[in-house]
Scaffold this motif. Sequence first.
Motif, short mmCIF file in Angstrom:
data_model
loop_
_atom_site.label_atom_id
_atom_site.label_comp_id
_atom_site.label_asym_id
_atom_site.label_seq_id
_atom_site.Cartn_x
_atom_site.Cartn_y
_atom_site.Cartn_z
N PRO A 175 45.35 -24.49 -11.63
CA PRO A 175 44.11 -24.57 -12.03
C PRO A 175 43.32 -25.67 -11.29
O PRO A 175 42.13 -25.79 -11.27
N HIS C 654 45.70 -14.94 -16.57
CA HIS C 654 44.65 -15.50 -15.99
C HIS C 654 43.14 -14.63 -16.57
O HIS C 654 43.14 -13.50 -17.16
N LEU C 692 39.87 -24.64 -18.80
CA LEU C 692 40.35 -25.28 -17.69
C LEU C 692 40.75 -27.00 -18.00
O LEU C 692 41.80 -27.24 -17.63
N ALA C 712 41.76 -29.95 -14.55
CA ALA C 712 41.19 -28.74 -13.72
C ALA C 712 39.52 -28.75 -13.88
O ALA C 712 39.02 -28.43 -15.15
N ASP C 718 34.94 -20.23 -10.44
CA ASP C 718 35.50 -20.02 -11.83
C ASP C 718 34.36 -19.46 -12.61
O ASP C 718 34.53 -18.94 -13.68
N SER C 777 44.51 -21.82 -20.52
CA SER C 777 45.13 -21.83 -19.15
C SER C 777 45.84 -20.52 -19.11
O SER C 777 46.21 -19.89 -20.09
#
Lengths: 261, 161, 788
Positions: A175, C654, C692, C712, C718, C777
């Motif tokens: 990420p 995800h 994130l 992140a 995103d 995450s």
Amino acid sequence: MYAFDFVKPKTLAEAVKALGAEDAQALGGGQTLIPTLKQRLAQPAVLVSLSGIAELKGVKAAGGSLTIGGGTSHATVAKEAKAYPALAALAANIGDPAVRSLGTIGGSIANNDPSADYPAAVLASGATVVTNTREIAADDFFQGMFTTALEPGEIITAVRFPVPEKANYQKFEQPASRFALVGVFVAKYAAGVRVAVTGASTEGVFRWTEAEKALSANFAASAVAGLAVPGGEMIADIHGSAAYRAHLIKVLTGRAVAAAG
Amino acid sequence: MPKVTMRVNGREVSGEVEGRTLLVQFLREGLGLTGTHVGCDTSQCGACTVHVNGLQVKSCTTFALDVDGAEVTTIEGMANADGSLSVIQQAFQDHHGLQCGFCTPGMVMAAAALLKENPKPTEAQIRHHLEGNICRCTGYHNIVKAVLAASGQDVSAIAAE
Amino acid sequence: MPKDGIGASIKRREDVRFLTGTGRYTDDINLRGQSYAWFVRSQVAHGKLNKVDTTAAAKMPGVLRIFTAKDFEGVGGLPCGWQIHDRHGKPMLEPKHPVLAEGKVRHVGDPIAVVVAETEAQARDAADAVVIDIDELPAVLDMKAAVAGGPLVHDDIGSNLCYDWGFVEENKAATDAAFAKADHVTTLELVNNRLAPNAMEPRAAIGDYDFATDMHTLYTTSQNPHVIRLLMGAFVLGIPEHKLRVVAPDVGGGFGSKIYHYAEEAFVTFAAKQLRRPVKWTATRSESFITDAQGRDHVTKIELALDKQGHFLALRTETYANMGAYLSTFSTAIPTYLHGTLMAGTYKTPHIYVNVKAVFTNTVPVDAYRGAGRPEATYQIERVIDKAARELGLDPLEIRRRNFIKADEFPYQTPVAVVYDTGDYDATMNKLESLADLAGFEKRRAESAKAGKLRGLGVNTYIEACGIAPSHLVGQLGARAGLYESATVRVNATGGVVVMTGSHSHGQGHETTFPQVIAEMIGIPVESVEIVHGDTANVPMGMGTYGSRSLAVGGSAMVKATNKIIAKAKKIAAHLMEASDADIELKDGKFSVAGTDKSVEWGAVCLAAYVPHNYPLESLEPGLEETAFYDPSNFTYPSGAYACEVEVDPDTGHVKVCAFTAVDDFGNVVNPMIVEGQVHGGIGQGIGQALLEHAVYDGNGQMIAGSFMDYAMPRAGDLPFYKVDHSCATPCTHNPLGVKGCGEAGAIGSPPAVVNAVVDALQRAGKKVSHIDMPLSPYRVWSAIQNA
């Protein structure tokens, strides 16, 4: 960065000579090396830029293989590797557009970052790494993270890929860095299927032989579903445990097979 | 010290640099072109994005000596010849595609590179192309909208959102 | 009314310089003879500092001088701006925060020495040659371990517990009693993850000193230059304010992290005088990660007591709040008065008791980050309500509606000290329901399911308190500063207006929006109004920009000053038209005498003020310039209702944010385009927190997410386009513009919506997951699914 001298030869011969100097280091696109230098994690005396050497650049398809010059940028491969669409697609998703403008295939595989994309393609394709002195089979080239068969001063002049019948690369991004947390490249050849995995193992890029065997017998995502997750020492960090990475390998392999068609 | 020569925004410039001098240092400190920014030291944020020979590159991840003889364009070279804002710059203003302005030069340079390659990108293609440019202010909404608008696409539906 | 006045989405004037590369950020400034500072920082989280040997380094090329703590003997520590008193009335423990580490290092990044050299490269090269002898000590990182007898971060204060705060302490018994009688109690333990603010411009500072005038100048990346001048001048370096100028030029984002007074600012100011040369320091991003004050980092247990119908009876929390190794400028106020006061949310909960234990650890100091205390409050409330709804089988919208403070119940006194002036929470929720098309969710969920994805919906509300005030109250609560704002409005002889405001713009667009207010009040074009900010030499006083206070407080000061201008101008106009003051009206830039056709233009009045040939000199001074200070009587209370839809990939964990809708009540809005942009940015950061971002340390106190390679940051790919709305406006009742503040709302309101949505997606898929700690995450979500 520590101080160093910078040279930019115009020919391969000049580059080889320049790299003969003590603590000389080759600079490809610099997209990994320059950040490393900034952190003062490397201290070359001379940096030898390969970006001015025309003979290292270009993409050529002939006789069922695709040859990419070691100094060819990811952006060029993305555009010109039409003969090997899965490879072009991989190149189009490395890093970001600026990385793709300068980063090179030779630089990527010479560095052999455990999370880099290209090593998966090179290994899964059974490609040949061509240097100024010899040819090295992919299976011999990658020797653990950040380690390759290259001798000091040896320069990758090209990588020759046999073009598969079908192939696909699936990347699951870490990420933060957006490098591959796990990446799986599946390539189907007449002689069988090869599956290479990047991002996951503490040993760097590796072949998942159980999956290769299963897929060679039956090239379908369902063939992967029955397999146990691959063994071996997987990387564990804040972005995923070893078990998570092993699980992702299986998921992505199935997806790559499905996407390869 | 070695000497480097390049054309920056159409003007030939040269200067003495060290081997380790980055292009961004040469631009900012050597030429006083402070529009190109440095927002990180790991080559991730894209605030330093410029064009070298027409290619989008991070000037913090390129040595000045490696672009000797090159054609470089920075944010200072993006306005129209009469000083008015270019189509992309104007779209960023029209659609509020910037707040603090720090990432903006990199965003504009990245957007310009995209539109040169792909004159009518989709929303997804824009977001993908901006992967290497981090903005902390806008949540990207108005940046993506500005790039769509700069490419001549209708953004009125997004305006309503 | 001018077309570019209040309510117009005019384009930002500051954009032109930012879009052409001609902005002027601190690092863009280079002074003649400038030298460069490089900080030698602790590589260990905790250690006894035995010796700093600079002998070899001092001989390196270009080195001008190397500074250590010895050079700072007699110099004060970096002050904390808010003294909290604990549950028993005892003042908090307040350790010294030296400019350079004295005797001990307490976090990775703690500055030990500074090399000043001719170039930055030389300074850094020499810094590598500074030899530091440290005995590493065990680091204390876990807050509960820290207060349960862990190693002491500060030996001299004898405890790692900064304070143990109860709010409202007198509510405790009644709250406990309500819990004892409740039909149902929902309990949730959660972590509000530590964040790195990461404004895109790294911090930078340049110190300059003029020997001839004994004048110090500091250029710095600050949200509040006057506050830095006061804190650094009065508490650290002992420089009177008239000998210290602080300039905060263009600043590339702040989000709270540029409020505080930092060691590097004091250092360059100090060293510039010592060296009689300008000294410049610019942080690398790696340095930002170990020196910029971080945000959040609360560990909380929250309990909600309900009756059978889902009415809230009482709320009780116990929170451990990480202070890091030292008390940053406003750190102590964040988990207390900016958090405890908001624990009622938008709901009628009769009894609330909040306990907060502030703890020292061997980590970077923690302070306000976009939202500051209010996101932590909102997240707890909205997560526990969602859990309660699930436990009671109630719809998440219904349980909220059942408990809302109703539109006719304002002003509303909460059990946690504050009085909400206005709001209409049912209206925002109703608007959200339609704008986010919640009715169509099931259809969208079915579509996602076809693609193998688990779709979930999360909703929540939030309440915010902006423009912290009034000064006499915050003073009683321990604030060591006033929280007013000032503005000087200067009208020139030719009619142009310059506003010198103490608010500071670092992305908010004040240079555009403040003139809209003046244009509206006077009836002149916005182009006739210029905004000056960010320089203590040009602006009389300022408390700066944070806590969404600029328009509500700074704008109100400007309105007050402008009203004084108008009152005086009317007297001049009355004189010019030989009429009575009381009969003068100002409209569209023209003064007229009521009921007549006599009028005089704005410009003519301004000219008369400075060329007073025909002027009531006996009763009125020439000139047209007024200053006003505005100290609000209350906070403002923006509120809103947010919805998030996600798709979870069950194979990888995800989470994709498919849709995000924000309905906010900001009261009146000056520039909708800018307000929407503020909300977009806040949502981006809120989704970043939820999915994130995590400033995480290892067991030795090393920051393992210390660069963008491991921390992140949200990127364009995103995030979706957002739907935002601010039409359900209930104007603030106690400031002249009726405005509330919009800068932090998105970051406050969005994290619970995202987490609620992910938990919803998993629950709908039959996974027994009641909570996942942020950031959600892929790895954490996948793990939660495996463990369900």
